[in-house]
Design a protein around this motif. Structure first.
Motif, mmCIF file in Angstrom:
data_model
loop_
_atom_site.group_PDB
_atom_site.id
_atom_site.type_symbol
_atom_site.label_atom_id
_atom_site.label_comp_id
_atom_site.label_asym_id
_atom_site.label_seq_id
_atom_site.Cartn_x
_atom_site.Cartn_y
_atom_site.Cartn_z
ATOM 1 N N GLN A 1 0.810 -1.078 0.027
ATOM 2 C CA GLN A 1 -0.020 0.229 0.283
ATOM 3 C C GLN A 1 0.700 1.700 -0.131
ATOM 4 O O GLN A 1 0.543 2.390 -0.790
ATOM 5 C CB GLN A 1 -1.172 -0.468 1.184
ATOM 6 N N ILE B 1 2.032 2.260 -3.224
ATOM 7 C CA ILE B 1 0.901 2.880 -3.982
ATOM 8 C C ILE B 1 0.982 4.123 -4.102
ATOM 9 O O ILE B 1 0.741 4.528 -4.834
ATOM 10 C CB ILE B 1 -0.319 2.208 -3.830
ATOM 11 N N GLU B 2 0.910 4.307 -2.573
ATOM 12 C CA GLU B 2 1.303 5.809 -2.314
ATOM 13 C C GLU B 2 2.979 6.829 -2.833
ATOM 14 O O GLU B 2 2.133 7.810 -3.252
ATOM 15 C CB GLU B 2 1.357 5.684 -0.771
ATOM 16 N N ASP C 1 0.865 7.050 -6.249
ATOM 17 C CA ASP C 1 0.279 8.130 -6.277
ATOM 18 C C ASP C 1 1.106 9.816 -6.275
ATOM 19 O O ASP C 1 0.497 10.704 -6.764
ATOM 20 C CB ASP C 1 -0.305 7.886 -5.471
ATOM 21 N N ARG C 2 1.741 9.417 -4.943
ATOM 22 C CA ARG C 2 2.510 11.185 -5.010
ATOM 23 C C ARG C 2 3.609 11.761 -5.512
ATOM 24 O O ARG C 2 4.323 12.788 -6.126
ATOM 25 C CB ARG C 2 2.969 10.500 -3.535
ATOM 26 N N ILE D 1 2.114 6.927 -13.280
ATOM 27 C CA ILE D 1 1.603 5.144 -12.622
ATOM 28 C C ILE D 1 2.057 4.447 -14.253
ATOM 29 O O ILE D 1 1.533 4.205 -14.606
ATOM 30 C CB ILE D 1 0.273 4.710 -12.150
#
Lengths: 694, 445
Positions: free
Chosen positions: A449, A452-453, A456-457, A462
């Motif tokens: 997770q 994924i963050e 994202d950031r 992606i």
């Protein structure tokens, strides 16, 4: 507002009074009572010191006084007896440490201990030896016990008043008494029988020992007599008030209470008798003492659970050694409804002559050898052959990690399949706990997770990735992942991070395995992302290495490597130092969030590292536990949530403070205790239903 | 009704003899003050355990085995009725040994065993022994007779007056002779009598001190002036029940003559040096007062009254010498203090029990021989008996030896005269139809 005060009594020590008190507290807590548990076993162990499992620690709120756990006796002796004001009760808050703080969601516990707290600074042995707060001979004289009960009444009143202000209506106070019938016990009984059977309840805990049983039976009988005497005295008192010319005939034992009503009938404590006797339904407590009294017979040999054995309780009865009242408080006329099966210390807790095989065989003596019959597991549906053994020494290079992933896949499939079956079979408690806490894959999912963050950031686009990596065989040939590992290794060397303080093989394996496991589902990493990720990993490894370096080598050797990884948590303050060194400037991560993010990531990474070293054993262990819980006929799924089992699982899988081999031994004991706890819960639940405690 | 040590032990062994506990605690206790006393007691190393141990060393097994259980039960009873007793007990025990071995007649007494045995007599008189039959006069139990006299509220009006002052309401049913209040008064009377009996001789050590002080006063060395003491006592206790008998069982009112205070001071002063009853009651009251929580919301009037009433009983059991004055053959100096059954039944019962309790009291016998001396603690009196018949009350003492019997017989005429003379004796039982009381001593079991 109403409240219950329940006294836990026993005649013999070590029969499980405190266990009963804690379980009863928990049961009432579940029924949304605000619970206060008062330890009155002042010459025994302080109840606070016995909360050695994380479950009880998490669910209890030890009452503090002057910055340390309150000792009831110290407060009695140094405050109450000195005419000082008692600490005030308040609902827990973080602002003010004054007074006694109540937590509505936990069992509030006041401990007690007759010994003074040891003076840690004193080198003089005498200072720490045999220092009593008060001599028992003084404390247990009638006058002091009278005052002690007055003190308890003040404590309870303070508690009920503050809860009342909160408009909570369900209050339970549980008194964990000292064994025997000395000291304050008679005064406690006097107090609770004064309150009457609606508020004052008694739970007597006995062992199967004949003497103990008879003695407990007499206690129950005596308590009932005290209550009946008070009840009859009250009836006669009100009758004589109505017809003051009628001659009064008081039976032995009634006079004292009759005269109390006559000279002091305004006391609130005896309201039940002042106003209650007029209600005709109060007779039910005389006819049916089970409405306010109960017995639990603890530490019964497990063999008695099975039909071929029987406990001939009636042998005790036949000789009229047991008071008749016992028959009245036994649920459904079967003493077994009060048994708690757990054979710790059983050898001196029961009378073997009363236990026999059905048809009166005398072979009971061999009980221990018969245990194997009942510990047999019905069938092992999980084929162990399916689980390929991982042998790290013989497998090199990238294949090594691929092999790990394949094994994990098998384990996970087996476990998930099992969990699915459990869900279907309504074993939600276990599945929820496993998913949330003990599933060996859980920390990797969490780390995933984070990635994924990051994606994202970060400024990078992606990448495509396949969430369902288990179905993708090509995944294991993921070159990007190999490239990433290579890149980390290079950077690792460039930063000259060389570790000497811990096992290189283990650390290297665990680092790479974690990275491989968490990133395996992702594919098509761009070179820039690989660079960024390697920066993060190297940062984590650098911090980790620094922390190892800081440790004294000798000290570190005392710790298990896995335990060390778990316990050395990084804090935000520590990470700021790295921030100041502009270490993060190379990261594209948003500066505002990265401090906390790195701390969380680091801690999760360490957890995952520790977990990966034990993956196979953890799966095995967990499946073994589930097998016990689900396949064994005599085990209820509820048992897994009991403190001791939870504790063992936590220590093994999450905390890594116990090895699997040790855990397997203690697990057996743990389950025995768990059945015992479950039985406590079931039986106590039945009892409080009869007591009409909703 | 026969009284003896074996009977006491038998009643004790079947647990029939128990101290009452209906009015526990008598007074609300200030725990801080009590703890101060307790801490001081511990700091002084003057504990009951040590005192029992020392007594044991001095009196040997036989006597100790009688004293220890009796005083243990007294100690236990005191927790409910007279908490400070435990701080006094070491002195009682020390004094007891001195008293037993003392050759001086005035110091020759014992009370460590005597007090519990007196309480046993009170118990048996009022409640009966193992057969549950209490002592009866004219077909009515002694306890009922006591309560009968109280309910007349004639000569016992001072009790009602005192209760009203303590806060009992005048219209309280408990002043009427109805079954519920009779039951209450019987219990109150019995409980108070037991308290008074078990602590009735605690004044001995004080009397001893006061007597020494008096002797020094005579020699114009004022260590502690008894008149100054009397003034202080009158100032502190003028409203208390124990001073009522000095005024003829009345409180001081506006009709009291202006010079009465001088007479009162003289009586108090004499009571301090000549009696142990007065010192005992003062000690009992003062130690209770000292630990009493005041003001207190928990105070209960009847419970409080028990203390005052018991103090009265402790005092009156030994005020005979003040009643008579120095010359016992003339009319009494203070007739207003006479123990009349219909006026002060409680003190009558305590005094009667005290007079009856002669059995099992030890005398020390010293034997000198060439190697040194030996001593033993024999007891001559084996039992005593109380018989009521046709208006006559007989007190009979049974002795194991002629010597003991003759010794007692020598004292009987004097005791009969002082206690039971119809016209001038300290006792007056005429209100229950007793016209004659006689004492006798004989050989027997």
């Amino acid at each position: 507002m109403d409240y219950q005060i329940i006294s836990i009594e026993s005649r013999k020590g070590g029969v499980g009074k405190t266990t009963a008190a804690l379980n009863l507290s928990r049961l009432l807590l579940d029924k949304e009572y605000t619970v206060l548990l008062i330890d009155l076993d002042i010459t025994g162990t302080n109840i606070i010191d016995t909360l050695d499992s994380s479950y009880w620690i998490n669910n209890s709120n030890p009452i503090y006084y002057n910055g340390k756990p309150a000792n009831l006796l110290e407060i009695y002796q140094n405050s109450f007896m000195c005419g000082k004001e008692l600490p005030r009760w308040k609902i827990i808050d973080n602002e003010n440490n004054e007074g006694f703080s109540i937590d509505n969601k936990k069992i509030n516990i006041i401990g007690s201990q007759i010994y003074k707290e040891k003076n840690k600074n004193s080198k003089n042995i005498i200072d720490n030896y045999n220092k009593l707060i008060c001599k028992p001979s003084i404390l247990f004289d009638e006058l002091h016990t009278f005052w002690f009960v007055e003190f308890l009444q003040n404590i309870c009143k303070g508690f009920t008043d503050i809860i009342n202000k909160e408009k909570k209506e369900k209050i339970a106070i549980i008194l964990d008494n000292s064994p025997g019938y000395i000291g304050i016990n008679p005064s406690i009984q006097e107090w609770l029988t004064d309150l009457g059977p609606i508020r004052g309840k008694f739970l007597t805990v006995s062992s199967l020992d004949k003497q103990d049983l008879i003695s407990c039976g007499n206690t129950i009988d005596e308590l009932h007599s005290i209550f009946i005497n008070k009840f009859n005295a009250a009836v006669k008192y009100f009758n004589s008030k109505r017809n003051n010319k009628e001659e009064i005939k008081l039976d032995k034992g009634e006079e004292k209470f009759f005269l109390r009503l006559l000279s002091n009938n305004k006391s609130e404590d005896i309201n039940y008798y002042n106003f209650g006797v007029a209600k005709t339904d109060n007779n039910r407590y005389i006819i049916n003492p089970s409405k306010y009294q109960a017995i639990i017979i603890n530490k019964v040999p497990e063999e008695l659970k099975f039909p071929i054995f029987q406990f001939n309780f009636h042998k005790v009865w036949e000789k009229r050694e047991m008071p008749e009242i016992i028959e009245k408080i036994i649920i459904n006329n079967d003493i077994k409804n009060h048994f708690i099966y757990y054979d710790d210390l059983i050898n001196f807790q029961f009378d073997a002559s009363l236990i026999s095989k059905e048809k009166h065989s005398r072979s009971y003596i061999q009980q221990n050898s018969l245990k194997k019959y009942f510990n047999k597991i019905i069938s092992n549906k999980i084929k162990k052959d399916n689980l390929k053994k991982y042998e790290p020494d013989h497998i090199k290079g990238i294949q090594h990690y691929q092999f790990i992933l394949k094994n994990i896949k098998v384990f996970q499939e087996t476990l998930d399949e099992l969990l699915e079956k459990l869900r279907i079979s309504n074993f939600q408690n276990i599945t929820r706990l496993i998913d949330k806490e003990w599933h060996p894959i859980t920390p990797f999912e969490r780390l995933r997770q984070y990635f994924i963050e990051i994606m994202d950031r970060s400024d990078f686009p992606i990448m495509d990735f396949d969430d369902n990596y288990q179905e993708n065989d090509n995944l294991y040939q993921n070159n990007y992942l190999n490239e990433l590992l290579y890149s980390i290794e290079q950077r690792y060397r460039n930063e000259e991070i060389i570790t000497h303080t811990f096992n290189d093989i283990e650390s290297s394996y665990s680092n790479k395995a974690v990275i491989y496991i968490i990133l395996a589902p992702f594919s098509n990493f761009s070179p820039k992302l690989i660079e960024e990720l390697s920066e993060i990993f190297v940062l984590v490894l650098k911090i980790q290495n620094e922390r190892f370096e800081k440790q004294n080598i000798n000290k570190l050797e005392q710790f298990d490597f896995k335990g060390f990884l778990i316990s050395e948590k990084l804090t935000v303050n520590e990470i700021r130092k790295f921030d100041e060194m502009h270490f993060f400037s190379r990261l594209h991560l948003n500066r505002e969030i990265r401090t906390n993010f790195i701390v969380d990531f680091y801690n999760s990474f360490c957890n995952a590292q520790a977990r990966v070293l034990d993956l196979e054993k953890d799966f095995d262990f967990l499946i073994n536990v589930i097998k016990k819980v689900t396949l064994d006929n005599n085990i209820n799924e509820e048992e897994i949530v009991f403190p001791n089992i939870r504790d063992i699982l936590n220590k093994v899988i999450i905390d890594k403070t116990i090895s699997h081999s040790i855990a397997n031994v203690s697990l057996q004991k743990g389950f025995e205790k768990a059945y015992c706890m479950q039985e406590f819960q079931d039986k106590l639940n039945e009892i409080i239903n009869i007591w009409e405690i909703q | 009704m026969r009284f003896s040590l074996p009977d006491y032990n038998e009643i004790n062994s079947v647990n029939a003899y128990f101290f009452p506990e209906n009015f526990f605690c008598f007074i609300p206790i200030d725990k801080k003050k009590y703890k101060e006393q307790e801490d001081k007691h511990i700091d002084n190393n003057n504990t009951c355990d040590d005192s029992f141990h020392e007594l044991h060393k001095r009196v040997g097994n036989e006597y100790y085995r009688k004293v220890y259980p009796a005083q243990s039960s007294a100690l236990s009873f005191s927790e409910r009725t007279f908490p400070s007793y435990r701080f006094l007990l070491p002195e009682i025990l020390a004094d007891d040994w001195l008293a037993i071995v003392g050759w001086h007649k005035k110091h020759s007494r014992d009370h460590a065993l005597h007090q519990p045995l007196t309480a046993y007599i009170v118990y048996k008189l009022l409640k009966g022994g193992l057969d549950g039959q209490p002592f009866q006069i004219g077909g009515r139990s002694l306890l009922d007779l006591c309560v009968d006299k109280i309910f007349l509220w004639e000569k016992t009006d001072y009790i009602k007056e005192y209760l009203l002052q303590l806060g009992v309401k005048n219209n309280d049913d408990l002043f009427n002779d109805i079954p519920i209040s009779r039951l209450f008064w019987k219990s109150l009377f019995f409980e108070t009598a037991m308290v008074a009996a078990i602590f009735h001789d605690i004044g001995y050590p004080w009397q001893y001190i006061n007597r020494i002080n008096k002797n020094l006063n005579v020699a114009e060395f004022t260590l502690n002036n008894s008149l100054a003491n009397a003034e202080h006592i009158l100032h502190c206790f003028k409203n208390r029940l124990i001073l009522y008998p000095f005024n003829g069982y009345k409180s001081l009112k506006c009709n009291t003559p202006c010079n009465w205070e001088n007479s009162l001071l003289k009586m108090i002063s004499e009571s301090l040096t000549e009696t142990h009853g007065f010192s005992g009651s003062l000690g009992f009251l003062h130690l209770n007062d000292h630990t009493k929580e005041f003001p207190s919301k928990k105070e209960l009037p009847f419970h409080n009254f028990c203390i005052e009433w018991a103090a009265l009983g402790i005092m009156m059991h030994d005020l005979k010498d003040i009643y008579h004055g120095k010359d016992k053959l003339t009319l009494p100096d203070n007739n207003q203090m006479r123990l009349e059954f219909d006026r002060d039944p409680l003190s009558c019962i305590i005094t009667l029990a005290d007079v009856l309790q002669e059995f099992a009291r030890p005398n020390v016998n010293f034997h000198i021989h060439e190697d040194g001396s030996e001593f033993t603690y024999p007891n001559n009196c084996l039992s005593s008996e109380l018989i009521y018949e046709n208006g006559n009350l007989n007190l009979i003492y049974y002795y194991s030896t002629n010597e003991g019997m003759i010794n007692k017989q020598l004292f009987i005429p004097k005791e009969e005269k002082e206690y039971f003379d119809l016209a001038t004796g300290y006792f007056d039982f005429s209100s229950v139809g007793i016209s004659n009381i006689e004492m006798s001593a004989m050989l027997g079991l």
